[in-house]
Design an enzyme around this catalytic site. Sequence first.
Site, short mmCIF file in Angstrom:
data_model
loop_
_atom_site.label_atom_id
_atom_site.label_comp_id
_atom_site.label_asym_id
_atom_site.label_seq_id
_atom_site.Cartn_x
_atom_site.Cartn_y
_atom_site.Cartn_z
CG HIS A 26 -10.00 -22.77 10.39
ND1 HIS A 26 -10.32 -24.05 9.76
CD2 HIS A 26 -10.84 -21.96 10.61
CE1 HIS A 26 -11.63 -23.82 9.82
NE2 HIS A 26 -11.97 -22.63 10.23
CB CYS A 31 -9.71 -28.70 10.49
SG CYS A 31 -10.44 -27.08 11.07
CD GLN A 81 -10.28 7.46 -0.55
OE1 GLN A 81 -11.28 7.40 0.16
NE2 GLN A 81 -9.14 6.55 -0.03
N GLY A 96 -11.30 4.24 1.17
CA GLY A 96 -12.25 4.75 2.18
C GLY A 96 -13.35 3.66 2.39
CB CYS A 153 -11.98 -27.56 7.37
SG CYS A 153 -10.50 -26.45 7.01
CB CYS A 160 -6.96 -25.88 7.39
SG CYS A 160 -7.58 -25.85 9.21
CG ASP A 170 -5.63 6.63 -0.82
OD1 ASP A 170 -4.60 6.25 -0.02
OD2 ASP A 170 -6.75 5.89 -0.48
CG ASP A 189 -0.40 -0.18 2.41
OD1 ASP A 189 0.76 0.26 2.52
OD2 ASP A 189 -0.90 -0.44 3.61
CB SER A 190 0.03 4.77 -0.88
OG SER A 190 -0.75 4.97 -0.02
N GLY A 191 0.98 3.85 2.28
CA GLY A 191 1.35 4.14 3.63
C GLY A 191 0.40 5.22 4.23
N GLY A 192 -0.38 5.80 3.23
CA GLY A 192 -1.18 6.89 3.66
C GLY A 192 -2.25 6.37 4.70
CG ASP A 217 -6.23 -5.45 2.19
OD1 ASP A 217 -6.97 -4.60 1.61
OD2 ASP A 217 -6.03 -5.13 3.26
#
Lengths: 425, 425
Positions: free
Chosen positions: A384, A358, A238, A265, A353, A355, A164, A110-113, A315
């Site tokens: 999991h 599990c 935005q 946003g 599951c 994983c 942004d 990401d941009s850090g903003g 994300d």
Amino acid sequence: MRLNLAPEVATITGSAQGEQVFEFLAQDLLSKARCARLTTAHGVIDTPAFMPVGTQGSVKGVSPRELHALNAQIILGNTYHLFVRPGLDVIKHFGGLHKFMNWNGPILTDSGGYQIFSLAKLRKITENGVEFQNHIDGARALISPEIAMEIQAALGGDIVMALDECVPYPCEYDYAAQSAEMTTRWAKRCKGAQEVILSEVEGSRGTTSKLSQRDSSTALRSARNDTFARQLLFGIVQGGTFADLRKQSAQAIVELDFDGYAIGGVSVGEPEEEMMRAVESAEPFLPKDKPRYAMGLGTPPQLLQMIARGIDMFDCVLPTRLARNGTAFTDTGTLNLKNAEFARDKRPIEENCVCHACREFSRGYIRHLVKAEEILGLRLITLHNLHFYLELMNRARAEIERGTFDQFRKTFVADYKTRDAMMIE
Amino acid sequence: MRLNLAPEVATITGSAQGEQVFEFLAQDLLSKARCARLTTAHGVIDTPAFMPVGTQGSVKGVSPRELHALNAQIILGNTYHLFVRPGLDVIKHFGGLHKFMNWNGPILTDSGGYQIFSLAKLRKITENGVEFQNHIDGARALISPEIAMEIQAALGGDIVMALDECVPYPCEYDYAAQSAEMTTRWAKRCKGAQEVILSEVEGSRGTTSKLSQRDSSTALRSARNDTFARQLLFGIVQGGTFADLRKQSAQAIVELDFDGYAIGGVSVGEPEEEMMRAVESAEPFLPKDKPRYAMGLGTPPQLLQMIARGIDMFDCVLPTRLARNGTAFTDTGTLNLKNAEFARDKRPIEENCVCHACREFSRGYIRHLVKAEEILGLRLITLHNLHFYLELMNRARAEIERGTFDQFRKTFVADYKTRDAMMIE
């Protein structure tokens, strides 16, 4: 398997050199859901895709080897955190974030903003950029659009984000409008800065081509060295919760021609309906042949609702953060494994599951580990939960390809009970 | 490979049924170091052996799968902690500690005594046993020799320990003498209690044999069900730092005929020379054909010194506890990875080490993780440290079999620099 491929979006997109950056595979007919394949310098990402969050150069509790075993195709790195600690010079010294953390798959930075706005102290936003004191040692720094691009170039992510301003919720219309316009100006500067960086890399490689025409950045990408190879740049829409601002922002950002488009946003405290509306207001103005990324969300039902609205990438810290609180995701909602009801429960977190947690451990044992504050407990729930999110994307893609996504989404959302634990965020 | 097998200890020992419980492989000619193989219900342990400590049903930071990958052959479980949380009824419900934590290798459980003395509140020691309030919720409980055996039978460890009193350092002669005598009486009660438990298990299986003659416990072991199969019982030598008390204690405990012998009350704050002397005072009176276990130690050089003094088994929290503080073990001493000197260090923790951490990550990255309090940092150092301890035992065994152990020990001890970080314990 590709019966639902809509002809109007079946074009193969890519660079002037014929690279297939974003290859369309299938379009759901009852919703805007789609399947595609995004090619980056470190590998291919099948979309819809979930990106585990590796804030400080590590997806919390999980090793890169485990991420590969989970079939995570891309992870996210937080520029702000890495900028503050260990610092850019250290990561440069190790040859970029991939080598530093020993993750050879794609990374989006990401941009850090966003973190400057949410974590840093004494931040001051001007047209030039954001001045702040970091939350670790209070050191002052400025991140401008140009600096954000330089930092991300040094980190070496496969996908980088324009700087942004993410306005809070609630936010006055006028502030949201002015902020979105500044975000557009910043986006333009980010694009310009990336071209300068590319030209410098190009220059340092002994060639002298001048950047001028459209698509030149793509041309240069192929010429960059390993660390910087083909860094894709996404713009961010935005506009707060205002439909007309979302539309205007989307149009203005798209006008700048990015490799992909994020909707920022959102998931900043607004009601879910507002979040859906914000995405619905922007989405029609995003090109169908580029990836769309809804930043920082969300719950499993929200992800499916967003996919139905044409979003490709996500994300979210929920699977890792809730795991550390003892909360596990299942098809029918979350389980708080701290609860006494699980003390003698021999079942896995979720039946069927596959994983690691599990297949090998009971709810009762994991509950004991969480209560006893044993690290293995949060590790197992983290594995999991990440498996659950990644598998949800696998299922969504399969349902889209089969033409059954809309029914899958409706059934999943109806069966999923949101409990209080979800609100911990 | 077995040239150094000393004839006088080359006998195969075992039960009346001819089981080979402790099989001798090699004896060093320049020291008392020896190689053997201890067979338990859940597998074979090559000695000298290091047992990672799984205090609360988990070796801190490490999964059972990772322990197998590390070639850990046995782990230790702390009875006191498990008794307090999750409680015996929960572990019984899951069918014992192996099934609860999904570790199918051997487990040694301690008696709980040491933790009562070091952790519990308001403890009161009488001839009957130890009354205490636990450190979690303050609930009152009594652990007597009989109860210690019942708890350990329920946990289902492969090796169980007699209840002892571990006297502090320093300790008056008279108190140490009286305490060691009580520990002997407790040891006798433990042995009696185990036979009662065995006979009850036997009874519940529909047979009615009465326990009377020597070796009957071994006979019954084979008759027990899976959970309790062939639980070996070790007696514990006490006596503080007094050579004559150590000798008397060893003789009295050996007289009771256990499956193995532990030396307790060491590594409790006494100078290293005192610790060595305590072991040297007891060891000559322990039978050569039974395993010897020095409890709760130590540093890598201490382990080799103990092996040279005829000790076969060790447990210690140092590799896991120091890892959580950022300290890694190497052949030349410990490294505190928090130190700034490692920020740009691209080398692994130790050159040529084949552990997961060293094959995949740099000191600089691990330092960043530790500084940023990322769980992966302590996980990686824990894996390295456990690998280091387990590999040190592998090397010791190979050197004993080659007849070169004594030179190996001297060289290792001379090269190993103990730094301040070692004193964190």
